[in-house]
Design a protein around this motif. Structure first.
Motif, PDB file in Angstrom:
ATOM      1  N   GLU A 132       0.701  -1.101  -0.121  1.00 32.99           N
ATOM      2  CA  GLU A 132      -0.082   0.003   0.045  1.00 32.99           C
ATOM      3  C   GLU A 132       0.991   1.186  -0.136  1.00 32.99           C
ATOM      4  OE1 GLU A 132      -3.259   2.160  -0.556  1.00 32.99           O
ATOM      5  OE2 GLU A 132      -3.351  -0.079  -0.033  1.00 32.99           O
ATOM      6  N   GLY A 133       2.192   1.146   0.148  1.00 28.84           N
ATOM      7  CA  GLY A 133       3.077   2.346   0.231  1.00 28.84           C
ATOM      8  C   GLY A 133       3.592   2.798   1.422  1.00 28.84           C
ATOM      9  N   TYR A 134       3.083   1.831   2.485  1.00 31.14           N
ATOM     10  CA  TYR A 134       3.671   2.560   3.755  1.00 31.14           C
ATOM     11  C   TYR A 134       5.241   2.166   4.146  1.00 31.14           C
ATOM     12  CZ  TYR A 134      -1.309   3.260   4.827  1.00 31.14           C
ATOM     13  OH  TYR A 134      -2.822   3.752   5.019  1.00 31.14           O
ATOM     14  N   SER A 135       5.950   2.950   4.913  1.00 29.96           N
ATOM     15  CA  SER A 135       7.000   2.856   5.574  1.00 29.96           C
ATOM     16  C   SER A 135       6.997   2.000   6.832  1.00 29.96           C
ATOM     17  CB  SER A 135       7.788   4.067   5.734  1.00 29.96           C
ATOM     18  OG  SER A 135       9.251   3.932   6.398  1.00 29.96           O
ATOM     19  N   VAL A 136       7.380   0.634   6.979  1.00 32.25           N
ATOM     20  CA  VAL A 136       7.122  -0.082   7.793  1.00 32.25           C
ATOM     21  C   VAL A 136       8.270  -0.649   8.467  1.00 32.25           C
ATOM     22  CG1 VAL A 136       6.029  -2.340   8.381  1.00 32.25           C
ATOM     23  CG2 VAL A 136       5.236  -1.200   6.406  1.00 32.25           C
ATOM     24  N   GLY A 137       8.354  -0.666   9.850  1.00 34.09           N
ATOM     25  CA  GLY A 137       9.398  -1.153  10.679  1.00 34.09           C
ATOM     26  C   GLY A 137       8.903  -2.535  11.114  1.00 34.09           C
ATOM     27  N   CYS A 138       9.872  -3.444  10.872  1.00 33.94           N
ATOM     28  CA  CYS A 138       9.363  -4.920  11.532  1.00 33.94           C
ATOM     29  C   CYS A 138      10.607  -5.396  12.312  1.00 33.94           C
ATOM     30  CB  CYS A 138       9.151  -5.815  10.089  1.00 33.94           C
ATOM     31  SG  CYS A 138       8.487  -7.351  10.910  1.00 33.94           S
ATOM     32  N   ARG A 150      16.544  -9.287  12.016  1.00 33.41           N
ATOM     33  CA  ARG A 150      15.510  -9.007  13.176  1.00 33.41           C
ATOM     34  C   ARG A 150      14.906  -7.418  13.015  1.00 33.41           C
ATOM     35  NH1 ARG A 150      16.852 -12.256  18.492  1.00 33.41           N
ATOM     36  NH2 ARG A 150      18.105 -13.714  17.741  1.00 33.41           N
ATOM     37  N   ILE A 151      15.465  -6.723  12.127  1.00 35.07           N
ATOM     38  CA  ILE A 151      14.990  -5.293  12.196  1.00 35.07           C
ATOM     39  C   ILE A 151      15.067  -4.837  10.667  1.00 35.07           C
ATOM     40  CG2 ILE A 151      15.374  -2.879  12.675  1.00 35.07           C
ATOM     41  CD1 ILE A 151      17.196  -4.052  15.135  1.00 35.07           C
ATOM     42  N   THR A 152      13.776  -4.730  10.339  1.00 36.16           N
ATOM     43  CA  THR A 152      13.663  -4.319   8.844  1.00 36.16           C
ATOM     44  C   THR A 152      12.845  -3.070   8.942  1.00 36.16           C
ATOM     45  OG1 THR A 152      11.432  -5.656   8.422  1.00 36.16           O
ATOM     46  CG2 THR A 152      13.332  -6.668   7.877  1.00 36.16           C
ATOM     47  N   LEU A 153      12.995  -2.141   7.404  1.00 36.97           N
ATOM     48  CA  LEU A 153      12.828  -0.902   7.494  1.00 36.97           C
ATOM     49  C   LEU A 153      12.313  -0.483   6.231  1.00 36.97           C
ATOM     50  CD1 LEU A 153      15.689   0.910   9.301  1.00 36.97           C
ATOM     51  CD2 LEU A 153      13.337   0.944  10.077  1.00 36.97           C
ATOM     52  N   GLU A 204      13.589   6.862  12.366  1.00 39.72           N
ATOM     53  CA  GLU A 204      13.338   6.942  10.825  1.00 39.72           C
ATOM     54  C   GLU A 204      12.029   7.245  10.487  1.00 39.72           C
ATOM     55  OE1 GLU A 204      15.471   6.104   8.311  1.00 39.72           O
ATOM     56  OE2 GLU A 204      16.898   5.984   9.790  1.00 39.72           O
ATOM     57  N   LYS A 205      10.993   7.367  11.522  1.00 39.37           N
ATOM     58  CA  LYS A 205       9.614   7.874  11.495  1.00 39.37           C
ATOM     59  C   LYS A 205       8.878   6.995  10.517  1.00 39.37           C
ATOM     60  CE  LYS A 205      10.521  12.999  12.019  1.00 39.37           C
ATOM     61  NZ  LYS A 205      11.861  12.832  12.453  1.00 39.37           N
ATOM     62  N   VAL A 206       8.980   5.676  10.696  1.00 37.98           N
ATOM     63  CA  VAL A 206       8.076   4.661  10.131  1.00 37.98           C
ATOM     64  C   VAL A 206       6.677   5.061  10.198  1.00 37.98           C
ATOM     65  CG1 VAL A 206       9.749   3.113  10.556  1.00 37.98           C
ATOM     66  CG2 VAL A 206       7.923   3.278  12.221  1.00 37.98           C
ATOM     67  N   ASP A 207       5.864   4.666   9.373  1.00 36.83           N
ATOM     68  CA  ASP A 207       4.607   4.982   9.294  1.00 36.83           C
ATOM     69  C   ASP A 207       3.905   4.008  10.562  1.00 36.83           C
ATOM     70  OD1 ASP A 207       4.270   6.924   7.417  1.00 36.83           O
ATOM     71  OD2 ASP A 207       4.528   5.269   5.720  1.00 36.83           O
ATOM     72  N   ILE A 208       4.245   2.770  10.570  1.00 37.40           N
ATOM     73  CA  ILE A 208       3.798   1.782  11.408  1.00 37.40           C
ATOM     74  C   ILE A 208       5.012   0.773  11.591  1.00 37.40           C
ATOM     75  CG2 ILE A 208       2.692   0.345   9.498  1.00 37.40           C
ATOM     76  CD1 ILE A 208       0.267  -0.245  11.527  1.00 37.40           C
ATOM     77  N   ALA A 209       4.806   0.136  12.690  1.00 38.00           N
ATOM     78  CA  ALA A 209       5.760  -1.018  13.069  1.00 38.00           C
ATOM     79  C   ALA A 209       4.895  -2.328  13.479  1.00 38.00           C
ATOM     80  CB  ALA A 209       6.672  -0.542  14.346  1.00 38.00           C
ATOM     81  N   VAL A 210       5.483  -3.487  12.988  1.00 38.26           N
ATOM     82  CA  VAL A 210       4.752  -4.554  13.222  1.00 38.26           C
ATOM     83  C   VAL A 210       5.741  -5.358  14.180  1.00 38.26           C
ATOM     84  CG1 VAL A 210       3.996  -6.940  12.251  1.00 38.26           C
ATOM     85  CG2 VAL A 210       3.624  -4.959  11.061  1.00 38.26           C
ATOM     86  N   ILE A 211       5.479  -5.572  15.428  1.00 36.77           N
ATOM     87  CA  ILE A 211       6.351  -6.038  16.482  1.00 36.77           C
ATOM     88  C   ILE A 211       5.956  -7.555  16.940  1.00 36.77           C
ATOM     89  CG2 ILE A 211       7.423  -5.704  18.738  1.00 36.77           C
ATOM     90  CD1 ILE A 211       7.849  -3.531  16.829  1.00 36.77           C
ATOM     91  N   GLU A 212       6.843  -8.334  16.678  1.00 40.37           N
ATOM     92  CA  GLU A 212       6.661  -9.785  17.289  1.00 40.37           C
ATOM     93  C   GLU A 212       7.245  -9.921  18.620  1.00 40.37           C
ATOM     94  OE1 GLU A 212       8.474 -14.660  16.468  1.00 40.37           O
ATOM     95  OE2 GLU A 212       8.568 -12.776  15.017  1.00 40.37           O
TER      96      GLU A 212
END
Length: 574
Positions: A132-138, A150-153, A204-212
């Motif tokens: 969808e075009g979001y900047s995601v931290g995982c 373990r950390i993707t951006l 990095e001002k990610v739009d949203i982070a997905v945290i496990e």
């Protein structure tokens, strides 16, 4: 399941023919990365391999991290994940985050807990959001080859670079040292890495982070995410892994994982769950005034239609049709979806991630059906139902067999893996190469494979766990568990502890197994030796049948396999 197997049988000959074509295609193109990158593009967290440059750039960080208590290497204490006096002290993590400037208050997050399926669900959801075009931290764990995984951006899903991770560490080392002093040196490896990941996401001002979550939920270091920052929580499954650390029962595990729920924030429940376990989760949601979305609701329709190939890669054609009308009204229809993550368990993970995406859409996030489809179809993870090319198999010394890598390490994941194999190759014979950590249910794991049938041989070997031997199960101990499981199931196997076989060489043991048409079982501590014997079994027993060699038992043996390929010049990527 019977209906599904009949569908799979119809597709079997076509699938096997296409899979053989896969070997020809990939042999022409060389290392597997040349096929996979072109097909999947940004397919989730890349799991690459350490280079000498990376080793040099991360030297200071890794030396610092190695000086910390690492429970992945040493094992988790009894009760550590419970809401009790024995539980991990979240106060340490809160102190660290305060000293770092409260970075966890500076981004929105989806928090995922569960016994199985966390990593896959996170990968599916990240790819949906990126599509969808979001900047995601995982943030996920464990890693296969490098801690950077373990950390993707960002929008690409690339792992954080060695340079960026080292810079982040250097910028915050003084604060880490101060926190360590305040907490008398008791901050752990996982706590520091979690804090660095959250700091990077804020920077990095990610739009949203997905945290496990790492372990459990309520006392996990990731559970400092505030209600104001939580978009939705997800609980994938509840199983018996980490029983000691999480209170000793399914009920206590459910309570621990339900601890990630936050007041007024929706929660997605994957499942399916035992009725009383679902009741525990729903009661906690009610207490937290959290709307519940049940991905395994019987009114939803998710099914596998069959298996096929695309550009040399196996996929399953699926339908996901969700119609939810309880706490939240959510719906979507995705027909003829191509999932490269195989098995009914991965279809359930995809449905769970889809529910999370729909929750976000309900909260105002822009997420189209097309992005959900694209994200699901672009997802692939190493070590999850991963087939090797014939060139990769030959580089390992395995000839003529299909090679499957899977990090299954619980009885539930063993069952899911066996179900996947029986669906895709219902008549193939199996040889297993197994290495496991010492805190897993070895008997339950063995029973699932032994009761599945079609076994030619089982080779119990060893792989370091998190870089150390303290949690590694000795091959002989693992072998004895498989002997016990075979006796419980009334199965007649040839093994190296039988009186008549104790002085046998491996050649003689395999020969006896072959002549008597009984499965063979042996302890082979050396991983390279276990691969040689697996090749011997597959070439000697199944000339007129297809054969699969499955390397499984932990992500650590997957890592060892891929590292072996890397040394031989294969750069395996997502």
């Amino acid at each position: 399941m019977t209906r599904l197997l009949s569908v799979f049988s119809l597709h079997r000959m076509k699938f096997l023919k296409l899979f053989r074509q896969c070997s020809v295609i990939t042999n022409r193109t060389g290392p597997i990365a040349s096929v996979r990158v072109g097909l999947l593009g940004n397919a989730g967290p890349k799991r690459g391999f350490c280079s000498s440059t990376e080793d040099s750039e991360l030297k200071d960080l890794m030396e610092y991290m190695d000086s910390l208590k690492n429970y992945e290497k040493s094992g988790v204490p009894v009760g550590a994940g419970t809401d009790s006096d024995d539980g991990f002290d979240l106060g340490r993590m809160r102190t660290l985050m305060e000293l770092l400037g409260r970075p966890h208050f500076k981004f929105k997050a989806v928090h995922i807990a569960g016994t199985k399926g966390k990593g896959s669900t996170a990968a599916f959801l990240c790819n949906i959001l990126r599509a969808e075009g979001y900047s995601v931290g995982c943030y996920t764990s464990p890693h296969i080859r490098t801690i950077r995984e373990r950390i993707t951006l960002g929008r690409s899903g690339e792992p954080v670079s060695a340079k960026a991770l080292n810079s982040l560490f250097q910028e915050n080392k003084e604060t880490l040292d101060r926190a360590m002093k305040v907490e008398n040196g008791y901050i752990s490896h996982f706590e520091v890495l979690t804090a660095l990941a959250f700091t990077l996401f804020a920077k990095e001002k990610v739009d949203i982070a997905v945290i496990e979550a790492g372990l459990g939920g309520s006392r996990d270091a990731t559970n400092v995410i505030p209600s104001s920052g939580l978009a939705t929580s997800v609980i994938t499954t509840i199983g018996e892994e980490h029983l000691g650390a999480l209170g000793g029962s399914l009920e206590s595990i459910a309570m621990a994982k339900s601890g990630i729920m936050k007041h007024g924030r929706p929660v997605v429940l994957g499942g399916p769950f035992l009725p009383h376990i679902e009741c525990i989760l729903r009661d906690k949601a009610l207490l937290m005034s959290s709307p519940v979305v049940l991905a395994s609701d019987t009114r939803n329709r998710s099914k596998i239609n069959g298996f096929s190939m695309h550009d040399g890669r196996p996929f399953q054609s699926c339908d996901i049709v969700l119609q939810l009308e309880s706490d939240l009204k959510l719906s979507i229809e995705l027909l003829d979806l191509k999932l490269y993550m195989l098995g009914s368990h991965q279809l359930q993970n995809a449905a769970t991630a889809t529910c999370a995406a729909l929750c976000l859409r309900n909260l105002g996030w822009r997420i189209s059906d097309a992005s959900i489809r694209t994200g699901l179809q672009q997802t692939h993870l190493l070590g999850r139902s991963q087939f090797l090319t014939s060139k990769e198999a030959q580089a390992l010394g395995l000839y003529g067999a299909t090679i499957l890598l899977d990090g299954a390490h619980t009885k539930e994941s063993a069952k899911a893996l066996m179900d996947t194999i029986k669906m895709t190759f219902p008549e193939s014979r199996l040889t297993l190469v197994v290495a496991m950590a010492n805190d897993k249910d070895h008997l339950g794991f063995a029973r699932e494979f032994l009761s599945g049938g079609h076994l030619e041989g089982v080779l119990c070997t060893e792989a370091n766990i998190a870089g150390g031997k303290s949690r590694t199960t000795a091959a002989s101990v693992l072998r004895n568990c498989w002997i016990q499981a075979s006796k419980e199931l009334g199965l007649d196997i040839v093994h190296d502890q039988m009186t008549e076989c104790q002085n046998f060489s491996m050649d003689q043991l395999v020969g006896l197994s072959t002549s008597e048409k009984r499965p063979s079982l042996a302890a082979v501590p050396s991983f390279p030796d276990s691969i040689k014997i697996a090749n011997q079994i597959s070439r000697g027993r199944t000339r007129d049948q297809s054969h699969i060699t499955v390397i499984t038992g932990s992500l650590h043996i997957v890592s060892l396999t891929l590292a072996t390929l890397n040394r031989k010049g294969f750069v395996t990527m997502n």
